[in-house]
Design an enzyme around this catalytic site. Structure first.
Site, mmCIF file in Angstrom:
data_model
loop_
_atom_site.group_PDB
_atom_site.id
_atom_site.type_symbol
_atom_site.label_atom_id
_atom_site.label_comp_id
_atom_site.label_asym_id
_atom_site.label_seq_id
_atom_site.Cartn_x
_atom_site.Cartn_y
_atom_site.Cartn_z
ATOM 1 N N SER A 124 43.037 11.568 70.642
ATOM 2 C CA SER A 124 43.054 12.201 71.970
ATOM 3 C C SER A 124 42.714 13.678 71.841
ATOM 4 O O SER A 124 43.035 14.320 70.825
ATOM 5 C CB SER A 124 44.457 12.040 72.555
ATOM 6 O OG SER A 124 44.625 12.891 73.662
ATOM 7 N N TYR A 149 53.968 12.839 71.923
ATOM 8 C CA TYR A 149 52.848 11.881 71.980
ATOM 9 C C TYR A 149 51.632 12.465 71.263
ATOM 10 O O TYR A 149 51.017 11.828 70.414
ATOM 11 C CB TYR A 149 52.513 11.544 73.446
ATOM 12 C CG TYR A 149 51.090 11.070 73.634
ATOM 13 C CD1 TYR A 149 50.706 9.799 73.227
ATOM 14 C CD2 TYR A 149 50.115 11.924 74.174
ATOM 15 C CE1 TYR A 149 49.390 9.389 73.370
ATOM 16 C CE2 TYR A 149 48.804 11.521 74.311
ATOM 17 C CZ TYR A 149 48.443 10.250 73.913
ATOM 18 O OH TYR A 149 47.136 9.856 74.043
ATOM 19 N N LYS A 153 49.437 11.448 67.626
ATOM 20 C CA LYS A 153 47.985 11.264 67.474
ATOM 21 C C LYS A 153 47.472 12.136 66.325
ATOM 22 O O LYS A 153 46.696 11.674 65.475
ATOM 23 C CB LYS A 153 47.255 11.612 68.778
ATOM 24 C CG LYS A 153 47.478 10.601 69.891
ATOM 25 C CD LYS A 153 46.873 9.246 69.534
ATOM 26 C CE LYS A 153 47.102 8.199 70.594
ATOM 27 N NZ LYS A 153 46.715 6.850 70.163
HETATM 28 C C1 UD1 Z 1 47.277 13.573 79.983
HETATM 29 C C2 UD1 Z 1 47.584 13.752 78.525
HETATM 30 C C3 UD1 Z 1 46.444 13.221 77.702
HETATM 31 C C4 UD1 Z 1 46.109 11.804 78.094
HETATM 32 C C5 UD1 Z 1 45.771 11.776 79.583
HETATM 33 C C6 UD1 Z 1 45.423 10.381 80.055
HETATM 34 C C7 UD1 Z 1 48.435 15.756 77.317
HETATM 35 C C8 UD1 Z 1 48.696 17.217 77.372
HETATM 36 N N1 UD1 Z 1 47.835 15.160 78.335
HETATM 37 O O1 UD1 Z 1 46.232 14.440 80.314
HETATM 38 O O2 UD1 Z 1 46.780 13.270 76.349
HETATM 39 O O3 UD1 Z 1 45.033 11.351 77.346
HETATM 40 O O4 UD1 Z 1 46.900 12.242 80.276
HETATM 41 O O5 UD1 Z 1 44.282 10.453 80.846
HETATM 42 O O6 UD1 Z 1 48.793 15.167 76.351
HETATM 43 N N2 UD1 Z 1 47.346 16.222 88.511
HETATM 44 C C9 UD1 Z 1 47.708 16.498 89.812
HETATM 45 N N3 UD1 Z 1 48.493 15.599 90.476
HETATM 46 C C10 UD1 Z 1 48.923 14.430 89.919
HETATM 47 C C11 UD1 Z 1 48.548 14.151 88.577
HETATM 48 C C12 UD1 Z 1 47.767 15.072 87.903
HETATM 49 O O7 UD1 Z 1 47.339 17.544 90.364
HETATM 50 O O8 UD1 Z 1 49.654 13.668 90.584
HETATM 51 C C13 UD1 Z 1 46.466 17.163 87.782
HETATM 52 C C14 UD1 Z 1 47.050 17.739 86.504
HETATM 53 O O9 UD1 Z 1 47.774 18.914 86.777
HETATM 54 C C15 UD1 Z 1 45.786 17.979 85.684
HETATM 55 C C16 UD1 Z 1 44.842 16.878 86.126
HETATM 56 O O10 UD1 Z 1 45.322 16.452 87.393
HETATM 57 O O11 UD1 Z 1 45.212 19.222 86.011
HETATM 58 C C17 UD1 Z 1 44.786 15.681 85.187
HETATM 59 O O12 UD1 Z 1 46.112 15.234 84.941
HETATM 60 P P1 UD1 Z 1 46.409 13.834 84.216
HETATM 61 O O13 UD1 Z 1 45.565 12.775 84.814
HETATM 62 O O14 UD1 Z 1 47.889 13.640 84.233
HETATM 63 O O15 UD1 Z 1 45.891 14.041 82.727
HETATM 64 P P2 UD1 Z 1 46.205 15.225 81.673
HETATM 65 O O16 UD1 Z 1 47.509 15.855 81.951
HETATM 66 O O17 UD1 Z 1 44.994 16.063 81.570
#
Ligand code: UD1
Length: 338
Positions: A124, A149, A153
């Site tokens: 990842s 997590y 990895k």
């Molecule tokens: C996380 C994990 C990554 C994993 C991925 C799966 C970390 C730090 N992050 O990434 O390892 O592979 O999930 O795809 O280990 N957001 C919102 N509202 C929501 C959900 C998310 O605004 O309800 C925003 C988050 O703040 C972020 C973006 O959307 O900016 C993506 O978030 P998310 O899909 O949860 O993935 P990551 O946090 O990037």
């Protein structure tokens, strides 16, 4: 050629299975179904147009795993099995270390015992820790990770690297995924998170289907183009095809190599919301919430190495990801439980 796919019933593993079958490989899946449905196997077979072998086996269970290696003459392994929820890993770090590291060690031991030398590992972008520069390149310093997590990895990458150094006949390819989203265009396989989704795309999909009321956008005051978090989203079918390319590469080389699997493009939360609306003719209500603890403002891949060495690059757009997610979600509102 027989490929053992651990975690093959999961979201990413199931898409890899279909692409492997399409490329002519024979697949043996092992999965403990801790976060997957057995129905997935039927859907994989339906899309692949052939039987796949599937065993309910925990990769940490050496005896059960050895049984599978005894039954099948395995040529290569793609290791996707593992726990993957960031928040849960903070609550239950030991469970994550035992499962994700134990499975990697057990798998490598079993491979050595049976003389299997090729492994492709699901890593990842989280191994890069806090960005030292953007975009992320493979030769960049890794860690420290922001959650257990991510550490599992990074440690698994190290374990595989050490195992390969001790066995020169081994070929290991570490694939660092950016943000996999989307679903197979057939709408037959896709992601079905249990409970309220933590990740952005499944959350949007559940708002679209009416199961959740509105999307909470975690922060609009980041130093990004519109203030919302920026990530590199990659269609899960492109990601799966990246594994086929990596597998073919591993057949021709030895040693360890590492590749980013991303698009090379950063997209904001609002970019994704707008793409989903455009692709599907829907409105996604959202509200701005405070930042989510532990989130990084922005990161994306330098995807050049994979293109140069593996001859692979993404072909699907943000709209494709949104259209295929919605097609999957609306046709399977309850996931695999029909
Ligand atoms: C996380 C994990 C990554 C994993 C991925 C799966 C970390 C730090 N992050 O990434 O390892 O592979 O999930 O795809 O280990 N957001 C919102 N509202 C929501 C959900 C998310 O605004 O309800 C925003 C988050 O703040 C972020 C973006 O959307 O900016 C993506 O978030 P998310 O899909 O949860 O993935 P990551 O946090 O990037």
């Amino acid at each position: 050629m027989n490929v053992l796919l651990t975690g093959g019933a999961g979201y990413i593993g199931s898409h890899i299975a279909v692409e492997l079958a399409e490329a002519g490989f024979d697949i043996i899946i092992v999965d403990n179904y801790s976060n997957a449905s057995k129905e997935v196997i039927h859907r994989i077979e339906e899309l692949a147009g052939k039987r796949v072998f599937a065993y309910e086996v925990d990769v940490c269970d050496k005896a059960a795993l050895s049984e599978v290696f005894r039954k099948h003459d395995i040529d290569a392994v793609i290791h996707c099995a593992g726990f993957k929820a960031v928040g849960e890993s903070v609550q239950k770090p030991l469970m994550y270390y035992r499962n994700n590291l134990g499975s990697t060690v057990t798998l490598l031991e079993t491979m050595e015992e049976f003389g299997v030398n090729r492994i492709i590992f699901s890593s990842s972008a989280t191994v890069y820790g806090v960005p030292k520069a953007l975009p992320y390149t493979e030769d960049m310093e890794t860690g420290p990770c922001t959650n257990p997590y991510g550490s599992t990895k990074l440690m698994s990458e190290q374990i595989i690297t050490d195992a390969a150094a001790a066995r020169p006949e081994m070929s290991a390819v570490l694939l660092r995924y950016f943000n996999p989203v989307g679903a197979h265009p057939s709408g037959r396989i896709g992601e079905m998170p249990s409970g309220v989704p933590n990740n952005l795309m499944p959350y949007i999909a559940q708002v679209a289907v009416g199961r959740l009321e509105s999307l909470g956008v975690f922060g609009d005051d980041y130093p990004t183009k519109d203030g919302t978090g920026v990530r590199d989203y990659i269609h899960v079918v492109d990601l799966a095809k990246g594994h086929v390319a990596a597998l073919k590469y591993s057949l021709e080389q030895s040693g360890v190599d590492v590749f980013n699997l991303g698009s090379g493009q950063g997209s904001s939360v609002l970019d994704l919301v707008r793409a989903f609306e455009r692709a599907n003719g829907l409105k996604i209500p959202y509200r701005i919430l405070p930042r989510r603890e532990g989130d990084l403002p922005a990161y994306w891949a330098d995807a050049d190495k994979a293109e140069r060495v593996l001859g692979w690059k993404v072909e699907r757009t943000l709209e494709d990801m949104c259209r295929d997610t919605w097609n999957w979600q609306k046709n399977n509102p309850n996931g695999y439980d029909e």
